[in-house]
Design an enzyme around this catalytic site. Structure first.
Site, PDB file in Angstrom:
ATOM      1  N   ASP A   1       0.854  -1.192   0.000  1.00 18.59           N
ATOM      2  CA  ASP A   1       0.000   0.000   0.000  1.00 18.59           C
ATOM      3  C   ASP A   1       0.888   1.240   0.000  1.00 18.59           C
ATOM      4  O   ASP A   1       2.108   1.150   0.138  1.00 18.59           O
ATOM      5  CB  ASP A   1      -0.970  -0.021   1.179  1.00 18.59           C
TER       6      ASP A   1
ATOM      7  N   CYS B   1     -13.427 -27.723   9.432  1.00 17.83           N
ATOM      8  CA  CYS B   1     -12.203 -27.113   8.905  1.00 17.83           C
ATOM      9  C   CYS B   1     -11.098 -28.158   8.779  1.00 17.83           C
ATOM     10  O   CYS B   1     -10.939 -29.015   9.643  1.00 17.83           O
ATOM     11  CB  CYS B   1     -11.751 -25.983   9.826  1.00 17.83           C
TER      12      CYS B   1
ATOM     13  N   CYS C   1      -6.970 -27.223  13.224  1.00 19.87           N
ATOM     14  CA  CYS C   1      -8.145 -28.046  13.515  1.00 19.87           C
ATOM     15  C   CYS C   1      -7.852 -29.539  13.402  1.00 19.87           C
ATOM     16  O   CYS C   1      -8.501 -30.356  14.064  1.00 19.87           O
ATOM     17  CB  CYS C   1      -9.301 -27.649  12.601  1.00 19.87           C
TER      18      CYS C   1
ATOM     19  N   ASP D   1      -8.192  -7.111   1.180  1.00 25.94           N
ATOM     20  CA  ASP D   1      -7.188  -7.306   2.224  1.00 25.94           C
ATOM     21  C   ASP D   1      -7.722  -6.762   3.535  1.00 25.94           C
ATOM     22  O   ASP D   1      -8.580  -5.869   3.545  1.00 25.94           O
ATOM     23  CB  ASP D   1      -5.881  -6.571   1.896  1.00 25.94           C
TER      24      ASP D   1
ATOM     25  N   CYS E   1      -7.787 -27.257   8.367  1.00 28.72           N
ATOM     26  CA  CYS E   1      -6.499 -26.592   8.549  1.00 28.72           C
ATOM     27  C   CYS E   1      -5.624 -27.336   9.557  1.00 28.72           C
ATOM     28  O   CYS E   1      -6.087 -28.200  10.310  1.00 28.72           O
ATOM     29  CB  CYS E   1      -6.693 -25.135   8.969  1.00 28.72           C
TER      30      CYS E   1
ATOM     31  N   HIS F   1      -5.587 -20.661  11.753  1.00 22.72           N
ATOM     32  CA  HIS F   1      -6.973 -21.061  11.472  1.00 22.72           C
ATOM     33  C   HIS F   1      -7.752 -19.942  10.779  1.00 22.72           C
ATOM     34  O   HIS F   1      -8.442 -20.185   9.786  1.00 22.72           O
ATOM     35  CB  HIS F   1      -7.684 -21.463  12.757  1.00 22.72           C
TER      36      HIS F   1
END
Length: 378
Positions: free
Chosen positions: A94, A306, A311, A268, A308, A337
């Site tokens: 940015d 989930c 998890c 974002d 991931c 997560h």
């Protein structure tokens, strides 16, 4: 060829959302996409390898913070931001404008730029369009943002108009001082507050300069979400169809889905990492505050749906214990997560667009997440 190009793949017949790819010097971004924020050349507590494991296509870093430390010249000496932080996928930086303007009691705006004091040590500094380009050219990001003025919410029409016109003049100066257009793409930022006539003016002025991509700024700054969606509905159609469309600073699950429906390609936000550090997790059935006592003896995963790393390997009880004991590993697990959740959400959004069912997906997701049709919690 410009450094960054947009490839349109499909428009969802049900919602009008679009599926695409953004081609950059460091790889392809499948869109709509969420970009994790790595403010100081790192996504807080995450390694680049972990971000790749969760299939982050691109990350965002911050011009203002890297200008203050370690300094853009040091990053340049290291071979650019990609080498400095060991990330070989796309990076967006940015302009630093939002950070400067958020320090409202420490800065002074002029036509030349913004004089401000460092939040680290109080040093007097100056950021102009030319300086923002110098810093970002040194950082070597794939996508650079033009230096803009981000008005607060609410803002009077006269102030918002003055602000957007200065943003247009600054955008032109950014174009003129951008030294690496074949290696780095410069995106312009459409401003204008909550006023349709001003958004039209800003879009017209900036699209006439033919930037390779465009962002919508000045949203998610405190306005109600219905107002943000209203601004998107009349602003997105003003943006070129054949270039990336980026909505800055938006990262709540409902806003990502609604933004995609309205034609946004890139998002974002620090939200997933920030709330993770406070013990708040995004799950398929809504927010879960893992610090709550009711999870002390809960040995199930944060989200049974989930897949991931967190998890698959750790329980709610264990993660709660880590956070209560101020162990950094707990924050790493909640951060992993939350980022995985949003990246997976965007993968599902892309699949729903491909299958012409994004509105159906939204309705099911909102109901399960605990949101009504307006994105408000039950």
């Amino acid at each position: 060829m410009p450094a960054v190009t947009y490839e349109h793949i499909k428009t969802c017949k049900q919602s009008g959302a679009r599926l695409g790819r953004v081609h950059t010097p460091h790889g392809v971004i499948e869109t709509p996409a969420f970009m994790p924020v790595g403010t100081q050349a790192t996504v807080k507590t995450m390694s680049p390898e972990e971000l790749k494991a969760m299939d982050a296509h691109i990350i965002l870093s911050n011009t203002y913070h890297l200008f203050l430390r370690p300094g853009h010249e040091i990053v340049k000496q290291a071979g650019g931001l990609h080498r400095f932080m060991n990330w070989d996928r796309p990076i967006l930086t940015d302009s630093g404008g939002f950070q400067v303007f958020s320090l409202s009691d420490m800065r002074k705006i002029s036509e030349e730029g913004v004089a401000f004091k460092s939040h680290l040590n109080g040093d007097k500094l100056f950021l102009s369009p030319e300086k923002a380009m110098e810093i970002q050219n040194a950082l070597g990001s794939d996508i650079m943002m033009a230096f803009d003025e981000c008005p607060p919410f609410p803002a009077e029409h006269a102030y918002a108009k003055q602000s957007l016109e200065r943003t247009t003049r600054w955008a032109e100066r950014c174009l003129q001082s951008h030294s690496r257009p074949k290696e780095q793409a410069l995106f312009a930022i459409i401003q204008g507050g909550m006023y349709e006539d001003l958004r039209k003016q800003s879009a017209a002025e900036l699209t006439s300069m033919d930037f390779p991509g465009y962002a919508i700024g000045g949203l998610s700054v405190g306005e109600p979400k219905h107002l943000m969606y209203e601004v998107l509905e009349y602003t997105v159609p003003l943006m070129p169809f054949n270039k990336p469309r980026y909505l800055m600073g938006v990262g709540s699950p409902d806003a990502l889905v609604e933004g995609a429906i309205r034609g946004i390609d890139m998002f974002d936000c620090v939200l997933p990492t920030r709330i993770a550090r406070n013990g708040t997790c995004m799950t398929s059935s809504g927010r879960l505050v893992i610090r709550n006592a009711k999870y002390a003896e809960d040995f199930g995963p944060l989200d049974p749906e989930c897949s991931c790393y967190t998890c698959k390997n750790y329980s709610r009880a264990y993660i709660r214990h880590l956070l209560k004991a101020d162990e950094t590993f707990g924050i790493r697990l909640t951060t992993y997560h939350n980022l995985h959740f949003l990246l997976e959400l965007m993968r599902q959004v892309r699949q729903a667009i491909q299958e012409d069912r994004l509105l159906d997906f939204r309705n099911v997701f909102f109901e399960k997440y605990g949101l009504d049709e307006n994105g408000k919690g039950f």
